[in-house]
Structure formats: structure tokens, C-alpha cells
Design an enzyme around this catalytic site. Structure first.
Site, PDB file in Angstrom:
ATOM      1  N   THR A  27       0.897  -1.155   0.000  1.00 62.85           N
ATOM      2  CA  THR A  27       0.000   0.000   0.000  1.00 62.85           C
ATOM      3  C   THR A  27       0.935   1.203   0.000  1.00 62.85           C
ATOM      4  OG1 THR A  27      -0.101   0.188   2.400  1.00 62.85           O
ATOM      5  CG2 THR A  27      -1.766  -1.219   1.378  1.00 62.85           C
ATOM      6  N   SER A  65      17.992   0.386 -26.680  1.00 67.57           N
ATOM      7  CA  SER A  65      18.281   1.809 -26.827  1.00 67.57           C
ATOM      8  C   SER A  65      19.269   1.994 -27.965  1.00 67.57           C
ATOM      9  CB  SER A  65      18.865   2.349 -25.527  1.00 67.57           C
ATOM     10  OG  SER A  65      19.616   3.512 -25.774  1.00 67.57           O
ATOM     11  N   LYS A  81      20.509  -1.549 -22.513  1.00 73.58           N
ATOM     12  CA  LYS A  81      19.104  -1.309 -22.192  1.00 73.58           C
ATOM     13  C   LYS A  81      18.152  -2.373 -22.733  1.00 73.58           C
ATOM     14  CE  LYS A  81      17.354   1.626 -20.428  1.00 73.58           C
ATOM     15  NZ  LYS A  81      17.032   3.006 -20.157  1.00 73.58           N
ATOM     16  N   ASN A  97      14.075  -2.200 -22.594  1.00 74.70           N
ATOM     17  CA  ASN A  97      13.008  -1.329 -22.097  1.00 74.70           C
ATOM     18  C   ASN A  97      11.621  -1.955 -22.240  1.00 74.70           C
ATOM     19  OD1 ASN A  97      14.904   0.715 -21.585  1.00 74.70           O
ATOM     20  ND2 ASN A  97      14.764   1.442 -23.696  1.00 74.70           N
ATOM     21  N   GLU A 126       4.730   0.706 -21.491  1.00 75.90           N
ATOM     22  CA  GLU A 126       4.678   2.174 -21.417  1.00 75.90           C
ATOM     23  C   GLU A 126       3.726   2.739 -22.470  1.00 75.90           C
ATOM     24  OE1 GLU A 126       8.766   3.966 -21.070  1.00 75.90           O
ATOM     25  OE2 GLU A 126       9.292   1.856 -21.084  1.00 75.90           O
ATOM     26  N   TYR A 169     -31.330  15.667 -36.102  1.00 73.65           N
ATOM     27  CA  TYR A 169     -29.984  15.489 -36.638  1.00 73.65           C
ATOM     28  C   TYR A 169     -29.300  16.836 -36.851  1.00 73.65           C
ATOM     29  CZ  TYR A 169     -26.063  14.334 -39.648  1.00 73.65           C
ATOM     30  OH  TYR A 169     -24.789  14.220 -40.161  1.00 73.65           O
TER      31      TYR A 169
END
Ligand code: ARG
Length: 457
Positions: free
Chosen positions: A154, A276, A282, A284, A289, A316
Site C-alpha cells: 500500500t 536503446s 538497455k 526497455n 509504457e 440530426y
């Protein structure tokens, strides 16, 4: 000359014509337009409004056009204002006067409303399939990882250990409710406006219930003004899409976090990762995302339609031409994102050991230690304070609750006994939450069975 050109002497220039046209977006409902016209012509013939031969010529001509569109062979003319004009003009050029009779007792206003409702139903049905597939994958991932323990959070702070399967099933139920919303949007769309004509109904002896039956609508709209004016069923569809995108965006956010080196809970498959152009190391989580990002455009689609419909007088208005792109975009976006999510989940690696070792950190056993004291007679509030002090002490020493000796614990409370160590094990903590809907292993197994039942409908 446009099909409505009779009362005009001058014409609009090319730019104005293009500005007023909706042909491009309308192409997505060409098949629905043809279904609507075939039903209308069939009903007209049954009612004796047009002859049986005219009906046959119309149906044959429209079927031919339908096949050409399907095969990508139909030649669209940008001078046609919309799909209704394009198809009717082509039909009439090919079959003559029979084609010119098709529009008897009909207006483009009830025609377009019919097309959009048929389209909305088709979109909902497709989305429901994608939703079903995503939920199947979530249930499978839960089943394959039924006993994997992870930290529950939490405020993004360790809270209590939970099962990873329980976490996956939480999303399962969100998407189950999304299915209900999509079904509700389907039901809202499932009413026939055809026969409303321009706005007032018509003097021809139409049988509106017959086109309702022929088009597979469940009911006929009882008010002609309402039939041609409202697009609220599209709002229902867009709302259903927006909520489902919101749910996806939450799962995406977790996937982004979990696949980071700080978490390391999952490893995404190479087929759902990108590299990348400058940093060779990298990997990703682009697709999570991007899905998270696309949530914004679907919210935008909903807001755009709400705004377009705001304050429109009956019946309309040409504003309503703007109502089609948003739902199409929202539906396509959600459909794509659900498919991407299903693939991403199905191919990811679950790092059970990392999750389990993290589940033991961050004092996530604290509640259970307090519960231990409470079950041995101490009022819970008091127990909460005792364990709070122990946590503070551990923090000062830079250790966990499990590093305290029994003697140290007994200094805080005499109620601690040998068996307290059982309350410190994350797997045991999760297992003990046996209430219905809780994260205990048996409870989650029962929940999974319940989830599977919803997949059968
Ligand atoms: N292209 C129009 C639309 O999409 C069809 C209805 C046009 N009706 C009219 N009276 N101009 O809304």
C-alpha cells in the site's frame, strides 16, 4: 452532381467539399451500410413499396459491391460525401432505376444511425473476445504461479505478503467488470433506428419491426427524433474502453516497475522489449509504457464525444458526423492494447525467488506479529504499539524483526513464545489468510476456480 443536388445552382469548391465529407472514416462501416440497405430494400418489397425485381437487383448489386469492398477492389470516389452516397451512387449507375428506389422512405439520418449502431455492436463483440483472451491469460499465469509469494503494497511501501496469483486475479476481476461494461454498451447499441427517416417517420407503410428482425437488433427505437439524434450508446462504448484502458494502465505501471532492476520481479520476453540506440545494455518495457500512454487518447475520445453532443438541438445536426472517429479509435486502441498485454503476460518470466525474498523484508510480518499478541490475549491496539516499538528498535539497529532473539522479543512482551517464528515467515503469513477472497493459498485456488467459471460464459 451530389445525390441531393436538385435544388442547387452553384456547387462548393473542392476544399469545402472535402471539409464536409466523411468518406474516409465511413469506410469502416461500409459493410454495415450494405446490411442496412439490403434489410431496408427487403422490407420495402415485402410491404409492396418497391417491386420484387427491384429488390432482387438491389440485393445483387449491393452484394457485388460488398465483395468488391472486402477484396479492396471497390473504387472510392472522393467526390462522394459519405459512404451512403458512394454506395448508392455506384449501385444506381450499375442497376439504374431500381437503385434510385432504394432510398424510398429512408434518410441518411436514420441510415447513418443504423450503420453506427451495427458497427458499435460489432466493435463490442470483438472487444469482448479480446477481453476474454486477456482474462484467460491472467488465469493461466495465476495458475502457473499459484504459490509464488510476493510483497503486497500500500502506498508502494511493503505492507503484507500476498500471492502473485492473487495479484494477477485482482486484474482478472477488473477485466471481468470491463466485459460487463462492454456488454452493456452492446445492449445499448442494440436498437433499430431505421424507419425514423429524416426525423419524423414516413408516410410509406414501413414495417420497422421487420428491419429490426432482419438486422438482428433486439428492439425498435420508439421515437423517430430520438432515433436519429442520440449517440449515447457510443458514449457507453467509449466509457467501457476508457475504464478498461485505465485498468490496463495500472497493470502496465506495475510491469514497468517489476521489470526494473530495483524490483526484478519479472523479466519480459525479448519479443516484448526494445533496446536503446545509444545505451547497449538497455532492455526497455516499451509496450507496457505505450499502452499506459495510449490510455490518454482513449480518455480524449470519450471527452470529445461528450463535448460534441453537448447542447445539440433535436434532431440530426451535422455535428454528429464527428461521432465516428473517436469510438473507432477507442475500440482499436483497446483491442490492440489487450492483445499486447496478453502476449506480454504470457511470455514474461516470473522471478519467484526474488519476489519471495523481497516479501520477507520491509517489516511486512509486523501485522502478524501484532495479531500473535492479540490472539494471546493482548488488546490489538496495545499489540500494535508493542510491535511498532520493536520495528523502531530494528530500524535503529538496521535489522529485521526476524533477527530479534526470543529473549529480546519477550522483553517487549511476555506473551511471545517459541512459535512466534512461524508468524515471521512470508509464505506462512500469506497461507494463513484463509478468509473468502483472501490471499491464502487455498482461498486463491478457490478464487481461481470461480474465475474459470466466468470464462465459460
Ligand atoms: N455523413 C453524415 C454523417 O455521418 C450522414 C448523414 C447526413 N445527413 C444530413 N442530413 N446531412 O452524419
Amino acid at each position: 452532381m451530389a445525390l441531393w443536388g436538385g435544388r442547387f445552382e452553384g456547387g462548393v469548391d473542392a476544399f469545402t467539399q472535402e471539409f464536409g465529407a466523411s468518406l474516409e472514416v465511413d469506410k469502416h462501416m461500409a459493410q454495415q451500410d450494405i446490411r442496412g440497405s439490403i434489410a431496408h430494400a427487403t422490407m420495402l418489397a415485402e410491404q409492396g413499396v418497391i417491386g420484387a425485381q427491384d429488390r432482387e437487383a438491389i440485393v445483387a448489386g449491393l452484394s457485388q459491391i460488398s465483395q468488391e469492398i472486402e477484396a479492396g477492389e471497390f473504387v472510392w470516389d472522393i467526390n462522394d460525401e459519405d459512404v451512403h452516397m458512394a454506395i448508392e451512387r455506384t449501385l444506381t449507375e450499375r442497376i439504374g432505376t431500381a437503385g434510385a428506389r432504394l432510398h424510398t422512405g429512408r434518410s441518411r439520418n436514420d441510415q447513418v444511425a443504423t450503420d453506427i449502431r451495427l458497427l458499435a455492436k460489432d466493435l463490442c463483440a470483438e472487444l469482448l473476445e479480446g477481453n476474454h483472451e486477456l482474462r484467460r491469460v491472467l488465469a493461466d499465469v495465476a495458475e502457473q504461479n499459484l504459490d509464488v509469494v510476493m510483497p503486497g503494497y500500500t502506498h508502494l511501501q511493503h505492507a503484507q505478503p500476498v500471492l502473485f496469483s492473487h495479484h494477477m486475479l485482482a486484474y482478472f476481476w477488473m477485466f471481468t467488470r470491463d466485459a460487463r461494461r462492454l456488454k452493456a454498451a452492446f445492449d445499448a447499441s442494440d436498437a433499430n433506428p431505421l424507419g425514423a427517416a429524416a426525423l419524423a417517420g414516413t408516410t410509406y407503410p414501413l414495417n420497422r419491426d421487420r428491419t429490426t428482425e432482419l438486422l438482428g437488433f433486439s428492439r425498435t427505437i420508439p421515437n423517430s427524433l430520438d432515433a436519429v439524434s442520440d449517440r449515447d450508446y457510443l458514449l457507453d462504448l467509449e466509457y467501457a474502453c476508457a475504464v478498461s484502458m485505465m485498468h490496463l494502465s495500472r497493470l502496465c505501471e506495475e510491469i514497468v516497475l517489476w521489470s526494473s532492476s530495483e524490483f526484478g520481479f519479472i523479466t519480459l520476453s525479448d519479443s516484448y522489449s526494445t533496446g536503446s540506440s545509444i545505451m547497449p545494455q538497455k532492455k526497455n518495457p516499451d509496450f507496457a509504457e505505450l499502452t499506459r500512454g495510449k490510455t490518454g487518447r482513449v480518455y480524449g475520445d470519450l471527452m470529445a464525444l461528450l463535448t460534441t453532443c453537448k447542447s445539440l438541438p433535436l434532431a440530426y445536426n451535422k455535428d454528429l458526423q464527428e461521432c465516428k472517429e473517436g469510438p473507432l479509435d477507442a475500440a482499436r486502441t483497446l483491442g490492440d492494447c489487450m492483445a499486447i498485454m496478453a502476449g506480454m503476460l504470457e511470455t514474461m518470466k516470473v522471478n519467484a525467488n526474488v519476489m519471495l525474498s523481497q516479501a520477507g523484508t520491509g517489516f511486512s510480518a509486523a501485522t502478524d506479529v501484532a495479531d500473535y499478541l492479540a490472539k494471546h490475549g493482548m488488546p490489538f491496539r496495545e499489540a500494535h504499539a508493542v510491535v511498532g516499538h520493536l520495528v523502531l528498535e530494528c530500524e535503529k539497529r538496521g535489522c529485521g524483526l526476524e533477527d530479534l532473539t526470543l529473549a529480546e522479543l519477550r522483553k517487549a512482551s511476555e506473551l511471545f513464545g517459541e512459535d512466534i517464528m512461524g508468524s515471521l515467515d512470508p509464505a506462512g503469513i500469506a497461507r494463513a489468510r484463509t478468509t473468502y477472497g483472501g490471499t491464502g493459498n487455498d482461498a486463491v485456488a478457490a478464487q481461481l476456480a470461480e474465475a474459470r467459471v466466468t470464462l465459460r460464459v
